[in-house]
Enzyme design. Structure first.
Site, PDB file in Angstrom:
ATOM      1  N   SER A  17       0.823  -1.213   0.000  1.00 28.88           N
ATOM      2  CA  SER A  17       0.000   0.000   0.000  1.00 28.88           C
ATOM      3  C   SER A  17       0.854   1.258   0.000  1.00 28.88           C
ATOM      4  O   SER A  17       0.395   2.325  -0.396  1.00 28.88           O
ATOM      5  CB  SER A  17      -0.875   0.026   1.256  1.00 28.88           C
ATOM      6  OG  SER A  17      -1.748  -1.061   1.251  1.00 28.88           O
TER       7      SER A  17
ATOM      8  N   HIS B 214      -0.508  -2.393  -7.362  1.00 28.60           N
ATOM      9  CA  HIS B 214      -1.366  -2.129  -6.201  1.00 28.60           C
ATOM     10  C   HIS B 214      -2.840  -2.231  -6.582  1.00 28.60           C
ATOM     11  O   HIS B 214      -3.376  -1.362  -7.277  1.00 28.60           O
ATOM     12  CB  HIS B 214      -1.028  -0.723  -5.656  1.00 28.60           C
ATOM     13  CG  HIS B 214      -1.752  -0.354  -4.411  1.00 28.60           C
ATOM     14  ND1 HIS B 214      -2.087   0.942  -4.092  1.00 28.60           N
ATOM     15  CD2 HIS B 214      -2.224  -1.117  -3.393  1.00 28.60           C
ATOM     16  CE1 HIS B 214      -2.720   0.957  -2.939  1.00 28.60           C
ATOM     17  NE2 HIS B 214      -2.812  -0.270  -2.502  1.00 28.60           N
TER      18      HIS B 214
ATOM     19  N   GLU C  36      -2.760   0.460  -9.466  1.00 29.91           N
ATOM     20  CA  GLU C  36      -1.654   1.416  -9.573  1.00 29.91           C
ATOM     21  C   GLU C  36      -0.397   0.620  -9.892  1.00 29.91           C
ATOM     22  O   GLU C  36      -0.034  -0.282  -9.133  1.00 29.91           O
ATOM     23  CB  GLU C  36      -1.414   2.093  -8.200  1.00 29.91           C
ATOM     24  CG  GLU C  36      -2.120   3.386  -7.983  1.00 29.91           C
ATOM     25  CD  GLU C  36      -1.844   3.954  -6.589  1.00 29.91           C
ATOM     26  OE1 GLU C  36      -1.790   3.198  -5.585  1.00 29.91           O
ATOM     27  OE2 GLU C  36      -1.692   5.171  -6.480  1.00 29.91           O
TER      28      GLU C  36
ATOM     29  N   ASN D 185      -3.095   6.248  -1.729  1.00 27.75           N
ATOM     30  CA  ASN D 185      -2.968   6.283  -0.263  1.00 27.75           C
ATOM     31  C   ASN D 185      -2.326   7.565   0.244  1.00 27.75           C
ATOM     32  O   ASN D 185      -2.539   7.962   1.391  1.00 27.75           O
ATOM     33  CB  ASN D 185      -2.217   5.047   0.237  1.00 27.75           C
ATOM     34  CG  ASN D 185      -3.140   3.846   0.288  1.00 27.75           C
ATOM     35  OD1 ASN D 185      -4.351   3.998   0.499  1.00 27.75           O
ATOM     36  ND2 ASN D 185      -2.607   2.660   0.085  1.00 27.75           N
TER      37      ASN D 185
HETATM   38  P1  NAD Z   1      -4.365  -9.658   5.429  1.00 31.49           P
HETATM   39  O1  NAD Z   1      -3.913  -9.526   6.819  1.00 31.49           O
HETATM   40  O2  NAD Z   1      -5.811  -9.877   5.145  1.00 31.49           O
HETATM   41  O3  NAD Z   1      -3.565 -10.837   4.681  1.00 31.49           O
HETATM   42  C1  NAD Z   1      -2.167 -10.963   4.671  1.00 31.49           C
HETATM   43  C2  NAD Z   1      -1.885 -12.448   4.518  1.00 31.49           C
HETATM   44  O4  NAD Z   1      -0.500 -12.615   4.221  1.00 31.49           O
HETATM   45  C3  NAD Z   1      -2.183 -13.243   5.790  1.00 31.49           C
HETATM   46  O5  NAD Z   1      -3.029 -14.332   5.479  1.00 31.49           O
HETATM   47  C4  NAD Z   1      -0.803 -13.672   6.263  1.00 31.49           C
HETATM   48  O6  NAD Z   1      -0.815 -14.922   6.925  1.00 31.49           O
HETATM   49  C5  NAD Z   1      -0.065 -13.761   4.931  1.00 31.49           C
HETATM   50  N1  NAD Z   1       1.384 -13.692   5.065  1.00 31.49           N
HETATM   51  C6  NAD Z   1       2.132 -12.948   5.929  1.00 31.49           C
HETATM   52  N2  NAD Z   1       3.439 -13.182   5.721  1.00 31.49           N
HETATM   53  C7  NAD Z   1       3.523 -14.090   4.707  1.00 31.49           C
HETATM   54  C8  NAD Z   1       4.587 -14.734   4.040  1.00 31.49           C
HETATM   55  N3  NAD Z   1       5.851 -14.502   4.403  1.00 31.49           N
HETATM   56  N4  NAD Z   1       4.309 -15.616   3.053  1.00 31.49           N
HETATM   57  C9  NAD Z   1       3.022 -15.856   2.687  1.00 31.49           C
HETATM   58  N5  NAD Z   1       1.963 -15.280   3.298  1.00 31.49           N
HETATM   59  C10 NAD Z   1       2.221 -14.402   4.286  1.00 31.49           C
HETATM   60  O7  NAD Z   1      -3.846  -8.335   4.699  1.00 31.49           O
HETATM   61  P2  NAD Z   1      -4.347  -7.735   3.302  1.00 31.49           P
HETATM   62  O8  NAD Z   1      -5.384  -6.721   3.578  1.00 31.49           O
HETATM   63  O9  NAD Z   1      -4.614  -8.857   2.357  1.00 31.49           O
HETATM   64  O10 NAD Z   1      -3.036  -6.935   2.852  1.00 31.49           O
HETATM   65  C11 NAD Z   1      -2.000  -7.602   2.168  1.00 31.49           C
HETATM   66  C12 NAD Z   1      -1.153  -6.587   1.432  1.00 31.49           C
HETATM   67  O11 NAD Z   1      -1.992  -5.846   0.521  1.00 31.49           O
HETATM   68  C13 NAD Z   1      -0.501  -5.543   2.320  1.00 31.49           C
HETATM   69  O12 NAD Z   1       0.737  -5.194   1.785  1.00 31.49           O
HETATM   70  C14 NAD Z   1      -1.478  -4.370   2.248  1.00 31.49           C
HETATM   71  O13 NAD Z   1      -0.884  -3.126   2.533  1.00 31.49           O
HETATM   72  C15 NAD Z   1      -1.908  -4.460   0.795  1.00 31.49           C
HETATM   73  N6  NAD Z   1      -3.198  -3.839   0.478  1.00 31.49           N
HETATM   74  C16 NAD Z   1      -4.244  -3.938   1.340  1.00 31.49           C
HETATM   75  C17 NAD Z   1      -5.472  -3.373   1.005  1.00 31.49           C
HETATM   76  C18 NAD Z   1      -6.666  -3.477   1.926  1.00 31.49           C
HETATM   77  O14 NAD Z   1      -7.667  -2.783   1.694  1.00 31.49           O
HETATM   78  N7  NAD Z   1      -6.639  -4.307   2.947  1.00 31.49           N
HETATM   79  C19 NAD Z   1      -5.617  -2.708  -0.224  1.00 31.49           C
HETATM   80  C20 NAD Z   1      -4.525  -2.647  -1.100  1.00 31.49           C
HETATM   81  C21 NAD Z   1      -3.307  -3.207  -0.722  1.00 31.49           C
END
Ligand code: NAD
Length: 283
Positions: free
Chosen positions: A119, A140, A152, A190
């Site tokens: 993000s 992104h 993005e 963001n």
């Molecule tokens: P989340 O907590 O729902 O999921 C993250 C997942 O990654 C978890 O299931 C965790 O167990 C897994 N994980 C952690 N370390 C790992 C590894 N080393 N290998 C494999 N899996 C691993 O979080 P999310 O909301 O899915 O966010 C994930 C990424 O996407 C982040 O970088 C976040 O900033 C980005 N993002 C989030 C959003 C949002 O709205 N939540 C939007 C755009 C981008």
């Protein structure tokens, strides 16, 4: 470069959405997470999302089955050795992401493009943990991935034009609209969105209005589809906190400073929709 096989790291909110959309658009897709339990629950949620899409007439039952047949899951990152593109959607933590990129660099062939769904974190730092920094970009997606139309693409100072073009063309095959940003904290969306969301929390902390009225104000007053506190619950309070910390660390601008209330909610496990409780209840 033509992409045929896609890998997705992380099967949380974003990873499972990305994996679903890739499989729906014809790509052989392999997804991983840190435990079988998380992987199983992520795959189950993808199945549920496809079932809803089929019930709403957005795909046939046969499309659903074909999509599921393209979706593979593994706990072994070594199984990503045949991927043309890997999209990392693990936790928003730079050290963790750098470890993932270093490992992917070892197991993937030299042509593989490595992309991060971060993000706000430095894509360059992830790129420099590999021996192919020119093959690394930010990609992104937005939440929920099957619904949101934007991607993005983030270009670092060492990303090659070919890698950027490959990322752009790939996202377009997923029927997404692409915008291009430089590798600056928070990129476009963001950088603008976080001060607004964090400002809503500060307004709640200051007792200016109730959480319901803050959200209602932005829904009815500005025609936003949801209020800022509902959106924070949707993003995840943990992810939002990590983003705020990282952006504040970079900019030292109080607009990005994580509010104490968010820190406390994360410590209490009130992570928003994904835990059933955030600013609002979802049980
Ligand atoms: P989340 O907590 O729902 O999921 C993250 C997942 O990654 C978890 O299931 C965790 O167990 C897994 N994980 C952690 N370390 C790992 C590894 N080393 N290998 C494999 N899996 C691993 O979080 P999310 O909301 O899915 O966010 C994930 C990424 O996407 C982040 O970088 C976040 O900033 C980005 N993002 C989030 C959003 C949002 O709205 N939540 C939007 C755009 C981008």
């Amino acid at each position: 470069m033509e992409i045929k096989i896609v890998g997705v790291i992380g099967c949380g909110q974003m990873g499972r959405g990305i994996a679903e959309v890739c499989a729906r658009h014809g790509y052989q897709t392999t997804v991983t997470d840190v435990s079988q339990e998380l992987l199983d629950s992520g795959i189950q949620l993808i199945d549920r999302s496809l079932t809803v899409a089929a019930k709403r007439g957005k795909m046939t039952e046969q499309d659903k089955d074909t999509t599921l047949s393209r979706l593979h899951h593994t706990l072994n990152i070594g199984d990503f050795g045949d991927c043309d593109l890997v999209i990392e959607a693990a936790v928003e933590n730079l050290e963790e992401k750098k470890k993932v990129f270093a490992k992917l660099d070892e197991v993937c062939p030299s042509h593989t493009v490595l992309a991060s769904n971060t993000s706000c974190l430095s894509v360059l730092d992830m790129a420099m943990s590999t021996k192919r920094p020119d093959h690394v970009i930010g990609m992104h997606f937005f939440n929920p991935v099957p619904v949101m139309k934007l991607v993005e693409i983030v270009k670092t100072i060492v990303s090659s034009d070919e890698t950027v073009n490959t990322g752009r063309s790939f996202a377009e095959t997923l029927e997404k609209t692409v915008i291009l940003a430089q590798d600056s904290p928070g990129f476009i969306v963001n950088r603008l969105l976080m001060p607004y969301l964090l400002g809503a929390v500060r307004m709640l902390e200051a007792g200016v209005a109730s959480k319901e009225d803050i959200d209602q104000g932005m829904v009815l007053g500005c025609n936003h589809p949801m209020g800022p506190l509902t959106l924070l619950d949707y993003i995840g309070l943990d992810t939002s906190y990590f983003i705020a910390c990282a952006m504040y660390e970079e900019f030292k601008d109080p607009l990005y400073a994580p509010p104490i209330l968010v820190k406390k909610m994360v410590a209490a496990g009130h992570l928003g929709r994904k835990s059933g409780k955030g600013f609002f209840d979802y049980k």
